[in-house]
Design a protein around this motif. Sequence first.
Motif, PDB file in Angstrom:
ATOM      1  N   UNK A 103       0.954  -1.222  -0.087  1.00 56.97           N
ATOM      2  CA  UNK A 103       0.442   0.187  -0.096  1.00 56.97           C
ATOM      3  C   UNK A 103       0.664   1.178  -0.173  1.00 56.97           C
ATOM      4  N   UNK A 104       2.085   1.705   0.959  1.00 59.32           N
ATOM      5  CA  UNK A 104       2.748   2.104   1.155  1.00 59.32           C
ATOM      6  C   UNK A 104       3.444   2.642   0.058  1.00 59.32           C
ATOM      7  N   UNK A 105       3.148   1.898  -1.346  1.00 57.55           N
ATOM      8  CA  UNK A 105       4.588   1.852  -2.471  1.00 57.55           C
ATOM      9  C   UNK A 105       4.069   3.102  -3.475  1.00 57.55           C
ATOM     10  N   UNK A 106       2.050   3.069  -2.887  1.00 58.01           N
ATOM     11  CA  UNK A 106       2.316   4.032  -4.011  1.00 58.01           C
ATOM     12  C   UNK A 106       2.347   5.896  -3.493  1.00 58.01           C
ATOM     13  N   UNK A 107       2.738   5.993  -2.471  1.00 56.41           N
ATOM     14  CA  UNK A 107       3.666   6.759  -1.986  1.00 56.41           C
ATOM     15  C   UNK A 107       4.436   7.425  -2.940  1.00 56.41           C
ATOM     16  N   UNK A 108       5.663   6.429  -3.218  1.00 57.63           N
ATOM     17  CA  UNK A 108       7.036   6.534  -3.611  1.00 57.63           C
ATOM     18  C   UNK A 108       6.395   6.218  -5.237  1.00 57.63           C
ATOM     19  N   UNK A 109       6.200   7.296  -5.777  1.00 60.80           N
ATOM     20  CA  UNK A 109       6.286   6.723  -7.498  1.00 60.80           C
ATOM     21  C   UNK A 109       6.919   6.938  -8.106  1.00 60.80           C
ATOM     22  N   UNK A 110       7.842   6.821  -7.494  1.00 59.37           N
ATOM     23  CA  UNK A 110       9.440   7.189  -8.490  1.00 59.37           C
ATOM     24  C   UNK A 110      10.345   5.851  -7.667  1.00 59.37           C
ATOM     25  N   UNK A 111      10.080   4.557  -7.466  1.00 54.11           N
ATOM     26  CA  UNK A 111      11.039   4.005  -6.140  1.00 54.11           C
ATOM     27  C   UNK A 111      10.568   2.934  -7.250  1.00 54.11           C
ATOM     28  N   UNK A 112      11.905   2.227  -7.511  1.00 50.90           N
ATOM     29  CA  UNK A 112      11.586   0.732  -8.052  1.00 50.90           C
ATOM     30  C   UNK A 112      13.438   0.022  -8.181  1.00 50.90           C
ATOM     31  N   UNK A 113      12.867  -1.089  -8.301  1.00 48.46           N
ATOM     32  CA  UNK A 113      14.151  -2.078  -8.118  1.00 48.46           C
ATOM     33  C   UNK A 113      13.266  -2.836  -7.134  1.00 48.46           C
ATOM     34  N   UNK A 173      15.364   1.006   5.153  1.00 50.99           N
ATOM     35  CA  UNK A 173      15.307   3.103   5.318  1.00 50.99           C
ATOM     36  C   UNK A 173      13.424   3.718   3.641  1.00 50.99           C
ATOM     37  N   UNK A 174      13.631   2.694   2.814  1.00 53.60           N
ATOM     38  CA  UNK A 174      12.621   3.773   2.057  1.00 53.60           C
ATOM     39  C   UNK A 174      11.132   3.359   2.598  1.00 53.60           C
ATOM     40  N   UNK A 175      10.730   2.095   3.530  1.00 58.71           N
ATOM     41  CA  UNK A 175       9.515   2.285   3.713  1.00 58.71           C
ATOM     42  C   UNK A 175       9.462   3.211   5.168  1.00 58.71           C
ATOM     43  N   UNK A 176       7.971   3.234   5.828  1.00 59.49           N
ATOM     44  CA  UNK A 176       7.854   3.367   7.097  1.00 59.49           C
ATOM     45  C   UNK A 176       7.617   2.080   8.504  1.00 59.49           C
ATOM     46  N   UNK A 177       6.859   1.098   7.397  1.00 62.94           N
ATOM     47  CA  UNK A 177       6.799  -0.156   7.375  1.00 62.94           C
ATOM     48  C   UNK A 177       8.297  -0.646   8.844  1.00 62.94           C
ATOM     49  N   UNK A 178       7.808  -1.010   9.927  1.00 57.47           N
ATOM     50  CA  UNK A 178       8.469  -1.689  11.023  1.00 57.47           C
ATOM     51  C   UNK A 178       8.044  -2.798  11.419  1.00 57.47           C
ATOM     52  N   UNK A 179       8.516  -4.161  10.184  1.00 54.41           N
ATOM     53  CA  UNK A 179       7.318  -5.846  10.770  1.00 54.41           C
ATOM     54  C   UNK A 179       7.480  -6.044  12.420  1.00 54.41           C
ATOM     55  N   UNK A 180       6.668  -6.461  12.134  1.00 52.72           N
ATOM     56  CA  UNK A 180       6.214  -7.124  14.202  1.00 52.72           C
ATOM     57  C   UNK A 180       7.399  -8.918  14.163  1.00 52.72           C
ATOM     58  N   UNK A 181       7.364  -9.213  15.020  1.00 54.11           N
ATOM     59  CA  UNK A 181       8.698 -10.280  15.210  1.00 54.11           C
ATOM     60  C   UNK A 181       7.178 -11.255  14.748  1.00 54.11           C
TER      61      UNK A 181
END
Length: 498
Positions: A207-217, A292-300
Amino acid sequence: MITPGPAGASLMDPGKPLILVTGATGYIGGRLVPRLLAAGHRVRCLARNPERLAGRPWPGVEKVQGDVSDPEALAAALRGVAQAYYLVHAMGEDRPDFRGRDLRQATTFAEACARAGVRRIIYLGGLGDPTRHRSDHLASRQEVGAALGSSGVPVLEFRAAVIVGSGSASFEMLRHLTERLPFMITPRWVKTRCQPIGVRDVLAYLTEALEHPDLSGIYEVGGGDVLDYRDMMLAYAQARGLRRVILPMRVPFPILSAIWVELVTPLPMALAKPLVEGMTTEVVVRDPRALEAFRVRPMVYREALELALRRLDEDAVETTWASSLAGEPEGRALGAYEGMLLERHALHVRARPGTIFQAFCALGGESGWPAGNWLWQLRGTLDRALGGKGMRRGRRHPRELRVGDPVDFWRVEALEPDRLLRLRSEMKLDGHAWLQFTVRPEGTGSRLEQTAFFEPHGLLGLLYWYAVLPFHWFVFPGLIRALKRRAEASVTESRRGR
């Protein structure tokens, strides 16, 4: 043809770019769409059978019928689309050419995106060092990522390992093995390192990917800890209050493990085999750039596990591994009665249509079938022996149904609240079969009709129908009487509770 979604409240912003989701009937796609809608995005879904999306509460979503291998359907689906999610794959389809087919479909999709002017493709693939893969399916997932970028459209590829969530194939495999076997002598792959990730975190990344339209790789994503599969099963046992002993040993052929998984868990061989093969390869994050690129902080793992178990306990599973598996060829619908063999039963029931509808919508799954359940189980066992699905798939929810849901070896083909339920058989048959329930007001109660339809293919189909007729004479009259008793008992209980 593009079909507009149902009317209703929607948070979609008409000024936002249009997003296409492929695989919307699948495990991840079916959960991603409502999250995109909640974020205000305009969404269009591509599905081989859009009717499977009819029961989803997705107001405003456009639906396009087609396949990712069909350039014409893709041209219609991609018209006006800014970004596209590619969430389809061949895992679960037991065909020897799956790797080549996956590549051809991805290439076709990439070329269609380039022609349509799509700005980016977002793809969910698989983790693992490509130089050490022992699994064709893991290798295929990374090959597909490369194929999606072959036409010059930028690709944002997330790579994940085991996804921990209620209803996911890998989670259900570990869950059933741990629940059913107090003592396990397991292959050595249970000591392979893995970095499982919660399904909520995967959806957050997508979902957050859409907030970074220039990000690829390529971005590798994983949960908060690295475990082996033995650790994961023992943690599950601890969460459930179970005592389990797991002893790894050398098993020379992974197929033996897959056969055992197929026998013990609900997963068919077509899913068990690639999952087991994938477990022989270490799948951990080697490049942490996603943090570094996304706000997600994955749970354990333990937190993701507890959330999945809570969903199961609350009967709040959104999608399951069986949601995305194709059965009969798509588009097959109930035809005219000519050429059909029918068995129909009808009864007057002292209950309202809504109460009766709830009764037949609760059939199957863990509750079983109220008449001749052992015969249903026997038929499912025979179907599995013939390479079919058997009764292993169960249900997504014990009481609620929507079009496209699996119900044991049936699939919900049509559903009209308080009126009709039609199930299409996905057993191995020389023909096509349906089981339909309809209800309508009649006097002070309702009239319930139950009809079995069979469209035989040739002589073998006719012989099959007449061979099982003696069982039908026992099962089907008993089934409709059981539904009558359940509905009337529900009315009695309701009156007592007043």
